[in-house]
Design a protein around this motif. Structure first.
Motif, mmCIF file in Angstrom:
data_model
loop_
_atom_site.group_PDB
_atom_site.id
_atom_site.type_symbol
_atom_site.label_atom_id
_atom_site.label_comp_id
_atom_site.label_asym_id
_atom_site.label_seq_id
_atom_site.Cartn_x
_atom_site.Cartn_y
_atom_site.Cartn_z
ATOM 1 N N ARG A 422 8.315 -0.278 4.832
ATOM 2 C CA ARG A 422 7.781 1.091 4.313
ATOM 3 C C ARG A 422 8.705 1.624 3.272
ATOM 4 N N ALA A 423 9.393 1.382 2.661
ATOM 5 C CA ALA A 423 10.338 1.740 1.366
ATOM 6 C C ALA A 423 8.935 0.934 0.116
ATOM 7 N N PHE A 424 9.791 -0.421 0.669
ATOM 8 C CA PHE A 424 8.790 -1.342 -0.272
ATOM 9 C C PHE A 424 7.359 -0.770 -0.566
ATOM 10 N N LEU A 425 5.924 -0.286 0.041
ATOM 11 C CA LEU A 425 4.619 -0.327 -0.600
ATOM 12 C C LEU A 425 5.395 1.245 -0.793
ATOM 13 N N GLN A 426 6.169 2.062 -0.646
ATOM 14 C CA GLN A 426 6.022 3.858 -1.187
ATOM 15 C C GLN A 426 6.574 2.841 -2.724
ATOM 16 N N GLU A 427 7.571 1.912 -3.173
ATOM 17 C CA GLU A 427 7.307 1.635 -4.572
ATOM 18 C C GLU A 427 6.296 0.840 -4.581
ATOM 19 N N ARG A 428 5.663 -0.086 -4.060
ATOM 20 C CA ARG A 428 5.061 -0.169 -4.712
ATOM 21 C C ARG A 428 3.217 -0.091 -5.500
ATOM 22 N N GLU A 429 3.372 1.009 -4.560
ATOM 23 C CA GLU A 429 2.295 2.339 -4.860
ATOM 24 C C GLU A 429 2.832 3.199 -5.961
ATOM 25 N N ALA A 430 3.923 3.975 -6.098
ATOM 26 C CA ALA A 430 4.372 4.498 -7.127
ATOM 27 C C ALA A 430 4.357 3.466 -8.340
ATOM 28 N N THR A 431 5.012 2.570 -8.692
ATOM 29 C CA THR A 431 5.163 1.689 -10.034
ATOM 30 C C THR A 431 3.746 0.952 -9.822
ATOM 31 N N ASN A 437 0.623 -7.122 -1.822
ATOM 32 C CA ASN A 437 1.660 -6.824 -0.325
ATOM 33 C C ASN A 437 0.672 -7.852 0.783
ATOM 34 N N TRP A 438 1.216 -8.185 1.398
ATOM 35 C CA TRP A 438 1.025 -8.814 3.120
ATOM 36 C C TRP A 438 1.999 -8.017 4.442
ATOM 37 N N LEU A 439 2.154 -7.793 5.440
ATOM 38 C CA LEU A 439 2.670 -7.159 6.320
ATOM 39 C C LEU A 439 2.327 -8.063 7.044
ATOM 40 N N VAL A 440 3.535 -8.641 8.098
ATOM 41 C CA VAL A 440 2.903 -9.179 9.215
ATOM 42 C C VAL A 440 3.979 -8.327 10.384
ATOM 43 N N PHE A 441 2.959 -7.585 10.874
ATOM 44 C CA PHE A 441 4.653 -6.814 12.065
ATOM 45 C C PHE A 441 4.002 -7.134 13.397
ATOM 46 N N SER A 448 0.914 1.519 21.992
ATOM 47 C CA SER A 448 1.816 2.106 22.141
ATOM 48 C C SER A 448 3.526 2.427 21.140
ATOM 49 N N ASP A 449 3.161 1.282 20.515
ATOM 50 C CA ASP A 449 4.609 1.218 19.292
ATOM 51 C C ASP A 449 4.413 0.109 18.128
ATOM 52 N N PHE A 450 2.559 0.383 17.987
ATOM 53 C CA PHE A 450 2.369 0.716 16.311
ATOM 54 C C PHE A 450 3.083 1.728 15.766
ATOM 55 N N LEU A 451 4.488 0.954 15.097
ATOM 56 C CA LEU A 451 5.179 2.187 14.419
ATOM 57 C C LEU A 451 4.957 1.883 12.947
ATOM 58 N N PHE A 452 4.363 3.338 12.164
ATOM 59 C CA PHE A 452 4.026 3.392 11.444
ATOM 60 C C PHE A 452 2.414 3.704 11.263
ATOM 61 N N LYS A 453 1.734 3.491 12.149
ATOM 62 C CA LYS A 453 0.338 2.359 12.500
ATOM 63 C C LYS A 453 -0.475 3.632 11.380
ATOM 64 N N ASP A 454 -1.111 4.719 11.487
ATOM 65 C CA ASP A 454 -1.518 5.446 10.142
ATOM 66 C C ASP A 454 -1.294 5.491 8.767
ATOM 67 N N GLU A 455 -0.045 5.567 8.512
ATOM 68 C CA GLU A 455 0.367 5.160 6.788
ATOM 69 C C GLU A 455 0.056 3.390 6.823
ATOM 70 N N LEU A 456 0.438 2.598 7.633
ATOM 71 C CA LEU A 456 -0.127 1.563 7.513
ATOM 72 C C LEU A 456 -1.592 1.707 7.260
ATOM 73 N N GLU A 457 -2.776 1.609 7.677
ATOM 74 C CA GLU A 457 -3.705 1.476 7.739
ATOM 75 C C GLU A 457 -4.808 2.380 6.724
ATOM 76 N N GLN A 458 -3.546 3.207 6.207
ATOM 77 C CA GLN A 458 -4.342 3.920 4.524
ATOM 78 C C GLN A 458 -3.849 3.005 3.750
ATOM 79 N N TYR A 459 -2.656 2.535 3.516
ATOM 80 C CA TYR A 459 -1.998 1.830 2.604
ATOM 81 C C TYR A 459 -2.853 0.518 2.310
ATOM 82 N N ASP A 461 -6.539 -0.006 3.585
ATOM 83 C CA ASP A 461 -7.855 0.981 2.925
ATOM 84 C C ASP A 461 -7.960 1.272 1.714
ATOM 85 N N ALA A 462 -6.711 1.571 1.693
ATOM 86 C CA ALA A 462 -6.625 1.898 -0.369
ATOM 87 C C ALA A 462 -5.741 0.810 -1.258
ATOM 88 N N GLY A 463 -5.830 -0.632 -0.245
ATOM 89 C CA GLY A 463 -6.044 -1.750 -1.283
ATOM 90 C C GLY A 463 -4.369 -2.132 -1.753
#
Length: 553
Positions: A422-431, A437-441, A448-459, A461-463
């Protein structure tokens, strides 16, 4: 007269950093006391120190320790190190994570113990009792190889010649007189938020925790960890105090010079989860003869009727009721409560004054008793009242997004292993990093266990997140884990790797990391058309080039 300065020839058996340090060292010697010698070469002390540090770092990283593998069982590690010097045998006994929770790396902690510069043998929290017991046995067997009695301003010599470090907890200040916070002087970080990330139907309890570091002077980077000094559960401590037969208000001295009540010491200072060998010895000296024999048996790790496996201090006190030493002796015999490290789940580019954590709360029943993870329940339950958290930043050892923004990144992080990514994605977006970026979660259930689902899907959708592969093991009859998703997409993953992508893993060291490593080797062998040996060599090059990095625990 010009003084001839010796130099190390290029064909000498040293790497570039070692040659630089040696050349600087010799130059410094030649220049010492000869400032008037025309043409004499000298090296500034700061430059010499930097060169020396570089040599030490490179020397440590270049040497391969066969046992430096967190998935390798203790007995195998000890066999590999059997004929090695004391400090390397000590290193082999540790958890091999280089996590920094002890304040060192495995190699440097082992050296500090072997040299007598640190006498606390219980700092390897991930290694647990197995490591602490092995370290004590190694030191006991070392004989003349162990350091002699010595002490300094921060230590006191104990009877066996070891140094007992007695930190007074004094704040270290910078040049402007402001406190410098770290492991020996943690910052009381105010709690900003605690919320549940898992759904009501989940078998797990995972919390999002946000802490403020505003005004602390502390900074962090994506990939760093936060060291947290927890406090023991009040209910567990009260139950233990009642069992000892004391009131809890008795005054006890601590090794750092403070005086606390017995109850306060059990809450803030003592490890009441893991009975120390010293506790068994103390209880045996106060127990009836029959119970003393059983305590000796328990101290050797042997089964004792009525004492559960992985017994805690309260279990031991409940089983051996004839032994009731004083509160002062009990506190002396218990190990110190050590900090826990959590991967930071935020980037300072987005949250410079906050640190986010992703905490899996540990609770279970054993032998009729409700067990709790010390740090996880401290963060999940006690912070509801916004209690400050004693904390410090532990810098990562290379586990960070690549400095080249155009480089592709593959991240494998099941469960709470999602935190640093999550930190890496924030960093990569900010820079505005151009690399993919490929995430395997993975986890148990998508609902019930899809942590940070909304954030990840927004990332996605935003590319920012090019690929999001998920593995929810209990959503179908056949269990599917992250390594299965890797193999399923092996051809494409090989294309990324062959193109120079960095590969990161975060999570459980004992099983997941090994399964992911095996899948990585299999993908490289199959799709890279390599033999097993060639694939192994390829992964080794990735590791050497810092393209394969693991944050495992």
């Amino acid at each position: 007269m010009m003084r001839q300065v010796p130099t190390i020839p290029d064909n000498a058996p040293f790497n570039a950093a070692q040659r630089a340090w040696l050349n600087g060292f010799f130059a410094g010697l030649a220049g010492e006391g000869a400032a008037s010698d025309a043409g004499a070469t000298s090296v500034a002390p700061a430059e010499q120190a930097a060169a020396a540090q570089t040599w030490r770092d490179v020397d440590d990283e270049d040497v391969e320790y066969d046992w430096h593998d967190p998935a390798m069982p203790m007995d195998e590690r000890m066999k590999l190190a059997a004929d090695k010097p004391l400090e390397l045998r000590l290193m082999a006994a540790m958890a091999q994570l280089d996590c920094g929770s002890c304040g060192y790396l495995c190699r440097s902690y082992a050296k500090a113990l072997a040299d007598g510069d640190d006498g606390d043998m219980g700092k390897c929290v991930p290694g647990g009792k197995q490591t602490a017991r092995m370290i004590k046995q190694i030191m006991k067997d070392a004989g003349d190889e162990a350091p002699g009695a010595k002490g300094d301003a921060a230590g006191n010599v104990t009877g066996n010649g070891q140094v007992e470090v007695r930190s007074q907890g004094k704040a270290i200040v910078d040049e402007d007189g402001r406190p410098k916070y770290g492991r020996d002087h943690p910052f009381p970080a105010p709690t900003l938020a605690v919320r549940t990330l898992t759904g009501e139907t989940s078998a797990k309890d995972v919390r999002f925790v946000s802490l403020s570091i505003a005004g602390s002077g502390m900074s962090y980077k994506a990939g760093d960890s936060l060291g947290v000094f927890p406090k023991n559960c009040y209910e567990s401590v009260d139950a233990l105090v009642r069992l000892t037969g004391f009131g809890g208000g008795e005054l006890v001295p601590l090794p750092d010079g403070r005086v606390m009540t017995f109850r306060e010491a059990l809450i803030e200072w003592c490890d009441i989860d893991n009975p120390s060998d010293e506790l068994y010895e103390l209880l045996a000296s106060h127990a009836s003869s029959d119970e003393a024999k059983l305590l000796k048996q328990a101290s050797e790790g042997l089964a004792v009727d009525g004492l559960v496996d992985e017994a805690r201090v309260i279990d031991v006190m409940a089983r051996f009721r004839s032994a009731r030493p004083s509160p002062v002796k009990l506190v002396e015999a218990l190990d110190r409560l050590q900090p826990r490290l959590y991967s930071i789940a935020s980037s300072p580019r987005r949250y410079p004054d906050e640190i986010h954590l992703c905490v899996g709360v540990v609770r279970y029943m054993q032998a009729g008793r409700r067990r709790k993870g010390v740090a996880s329940t401290f963060l999940a339950e006690r912070l509801a009242s916004y209690e400050p958290v004693p904390a410090y930043v532990q810098g990562s050892h290379g586990f960070a997004p690549p400095s080249e923004g155009e480089r592709d990144v593959i991240m494998v992080g099941p469960g709470t292993g999602i935190a640093p990514f999550r930190a890496f994605l924030q960093e990569r977006e900010a820079t505005q990093a151009k690399g993919r970026n490929w995430l395997v979660f993975g986890d148990q259930h998508s609902a019930s266990d899809f942590l940070f689902k909304d954030e990840l899907e927004q990332y996605r959708d935003a590319g920012v997140l090019t690929r999001l592969s998920t593995a929810f093991s209990r959503d179908q009859d056949e269990k599917i884990y992250v390594q299965h998703r890797m193999l399923e997409h092996g051809a494409e993953m090989w294309q990324w790797l062959d193109g120079g992508a960095c590969f990161y893993v975060c999570g459980d060291a004992t099983r997941m990391a090994g399964d992911v490593d095996a899948a990585l080797h299999a993908i490289i062998a199959e799709h890279g058309r390599m033999s097993e040996a060639e694939a192994k060599a390829y992964v080794k090059r990735m590791t050497d080039d810092r393209r394969y990095l693991r944050d495992v625990y």
